[in-house]
Design a protein around this motif. Structure first.
Motif, PDB file in Angstrom:
ATOM      1  N   UNK A  10      31.833  18.223  35.710  1.00  0.00           N
ATOM      2  CA  UNK A  10      31.844  19.530  36.353  1.00  0.00           C
ATOM      3  C   UNK A  10      32.910  19.577  37.446  1.00  0.00           C
ATOM      4  N   UNK A  11      33.121  18.484  38.127  1.00  0.00           N
ATOM      5  CA  UNK A  11      34.104  18.447  39.193  1.00  0.00           C
ATOM      6  C   UNK A  11      35.522  18.586  38.651  1.00  0.00           C
ATOM      7  N   UNK A  12      35.854  17.910  37.585  1.00  0.00           N
ATOM      8  CA  UNK A  12      37.220  18.030  37.077  1.00  0.00           C
ATOM      9  C   UNK A  12      37.465  19.409  36.482  1.00  0.00           C
ATOM     10  N   UNK A  13      36.451  20.048  35.940  1.00  0.00           N
ATOM     11  CA  UNK A  13      36.628  21.414  35.436  1.00  0.00           C
ATOM     12  C   UNK A  13      36.930  22.381  36.581  1.00  0.00           C
ATOM     13  N   UNK A  14      36.507  22.041  37.803  1.00  0.00           N
ATOM     14  CA  UNK A  14      36.810  22.873  38.962  1.00  0.00           C
ATOM     15  C   UNK A  14      38.287  22.837  39.330  1.00  0.00           C
ATOM     16  N   UNK A  15      39.076  22.003  38.699  1.00  0.00           N
ATOM     17  CA  UNK A  15      40.515  21.962  38.965  1.00  0.00           C
ATOM     18  C   UNK A  15      41.242  23.148  38.330  1.00  0.00           C
ATOM     19  N   UNK A  32      44.098  24.248  32.166  1.00  0.00           N
ATOM     20  CA  UNK A  32      43.204  23.551  31.234  1.00  0.00           C
ATOM     21  C   UNK A  32      42.921  22.160  31.776  1.00  0.00           C
ATOM     22  N   UNK A  33      41.664  21.727  31.648  1.00  0.00           N
ATOM     23  CA  UNK A  33      41.260  20.358  31.967  1.00  0.00           C
ATOM     24  C   UNK A  33      40.410  19.859  30.811  1.00  0.00           C
ATOM     25  N   UNK A  34      40.783  18.715  30.241  1.00  0.00           N
ATOM     26  CA  UNK A  34      40.013  18.154  29.127  1.00  0.00           C
ATOM     27  C   UNK A  34      38.720  17.539  29.654  1.00  0.00           C
ATOM     28  N   UNK A  35      37.871  17.134  28.733  1.00  0.00           N
ATOM     29  CA  UNK A  35      36.743  16.290  29.089  1.00  0.00           C
ATOM     30  C   UNK A  35      37.287  14.879  29.281  1.00  0.00           C
ATOM     31  N   UNK A  36      36.456  13.985  29.813  1.00  0.00           N
ATOM     32  CA  UNK A  36      36.867  12.590  29.895  1.00  0.00           C
ATOM     33  C   UNK A  36      37.081  12.052  28.484  1.00  0.00           C
ATOM     34  N   UNK A  37      38.050  11.149  28.337  1.00  0.00           N
ATOM     35  CA  UNK A  37      38.342  10.553  27.034  1.00  0.00           C
ATOM     36  C   UNK A  37      37.177   9.690  26.567  1.00  0.00           C
ATOM     37  N   UNK A  42      37.699   5.930  29.183  1.00  0.00           N
ATOM     38  CA  UNK A  42      36.683   6.962  29.390  1.00  0.00           C
ATOM     39  C   UNK A  42      36.669   7.533  30.802  1.00  0.00           C
ATOM     40  N   UNK A  43      37.450   6.957  31.712  1.00  0.00           N
ATOM     41  CA  UNK A  43      37.528   7.490  33.073  1.00  0.00           C
ATOM     42  C   UNK A  43      38.769   8.356  33.283  1.00  0.00           C
ATOM     43  N   UNK A  44      39.466   8.712  32.207  1.00  0.00           N
ATOM     44  CA  UNK A  44      40.707   9.476  32.303  1.00  0.00           C
ATOM     45  C   UNK A  44      40.573  10.829  31.615  1.00  0.00           C
ATOM     46  N   UNK A  45      41.412  11.765  32.039  1.00  0.00           N
ATOM     47  CA  UNK A  45      41.403  13.097  31.450  1.00  0.00           C
ATOM     48  C   UNK A  45      42.807  13.664  31.464  1.00  0.00           C
ATOM     49  N   UNK A  58      52.849  22.733  30.678  1.00  0.00           N
ATOM     50  CA  UNK A  58      53.135  21.307  30.788  1.00  0.00           C
ATOM     51  C   UNK A  58      51.830  20.521  30.731  1.00  0.00           C
ATOM     52  N   UNK A  59      51.918  19.270  30.330  1.00  0.00           N
ATOM     53  CA  UNK A  59      50.742  18.426  30.141  1.00  0.00           C
ATOM     54  C   UNK A  59      50.890  17.159  30.977  1.00  0.00           C
ATOM     55  N   UNK A  60      49.804  16.764  31.616  1.00  0.00           N
ATOM     56  CA  UNK A  60      49.741  15.458  32.271  1.00  0.00           C
ATOM     57  C   UNK A  60      48.549  14.728  31.670  1.00  0.00           C
ATOM     58  N   UNK A  61      48.823  13.616  31.010  1.00  0.00           N
ATOM     59  CA  UNK A  61      47.793  12.786  30.386  1.00  0.00           C
ATOM     60  C   UNK A  61      47.438  11.608  31.289  1.00  0.00           C
ATOM     61  N   UNK A  62      46.278  11.030  31.040  1.00  0.00           N
ATOM     62  CA  UNK A  62      45.899   9.780  31.673  1.00  0.00           C
ATOM     63  C   UNK A  62      45.598   9.862  33.151  1.00  0.00           C
ATOM     64  N   UNK A  63      45.054  10.983  33.606  1.00  0.00           N
ATOM     65  CA  UNK A  63      44.720  11.125  35.028  1.00  0.00           C
ATOM     66  C   UNK A  63      43.355  10.506  35.283  1.00  0.00           C
ATOM     67  N   UNK A  64      43.252   9.795  36.373  1.00  0.00           N
ATOM     68  CA  UNK A  64      41.944   9.268  36.776  1.00  0.00           C
ATOM     69  C   UNK A  64      41.798   9.343  38.273  1.00  0.00           C
ATOM     70  N   UNK A  65      40.547   9.408  38.711  1.00  0.00           N
ATOM     71  CA  UNK A  65      40.229   9.416  40.127  1.00  0.00           C
ATOM     72  C   UNK A  65      40.166   7.976  40.603  1.00  0.00           C
TER      73      UNK A  65
END
Length: 94
Positions: A10-15, A32-37, A42-45, A58-65
């Motif tokens: 829910x937090x990453x969807x708030x982006x 757009x924000x994907x679900x976690x992989x 599994x900690x990246x989106x 534009x797309x940014x892959x592999x983001x993690x907190x």
């Protein structure tokens, strides 16, 4: 935050609706924000944003907190900064 230090989905969807700025000089509004992989990462989106310079998506892959750094990172090297106000969820469903 979950017990394992990752943000809740829910937090990453708030982006969505916020602005993203990268350490390599690009950025724009998150659309757009994907679900976690699944699987090992599994900690990246992934996010998509609109570049205001040319209007391209534009797309940014592999983001993690990274909780110990209190920052988002791309593949553990580039920082990703989010700012602004998220769009209400009901506006992002259509």
């Amino acid at each position: 935050m979950r017990d394992d230090g990752c943000m809740k989905p829910e937090d990453i969807k708030d982006l969505i609706g916020c602005n993203v700025d990268t350490s390599y000089g690009t950025g724009g509004e998150v659309v757009y924000v994907s679900d976690y992989y699944d699987g090992i990462n599994k900690d990246r989106f992934t996010i998509n944003y609109i570049d205001p310079r040319d209007g391209h998506r534009c797309i940014i892959n592999g983001i993690r907190w990274e909780p110990e750094k209190e920052a988002f990172m791309r593949y553990n090297t580039d920082y990703i900064y989010f700012s602004g106000t998220p769009k209400p969820r009901q506006l992002t469903l259509f």
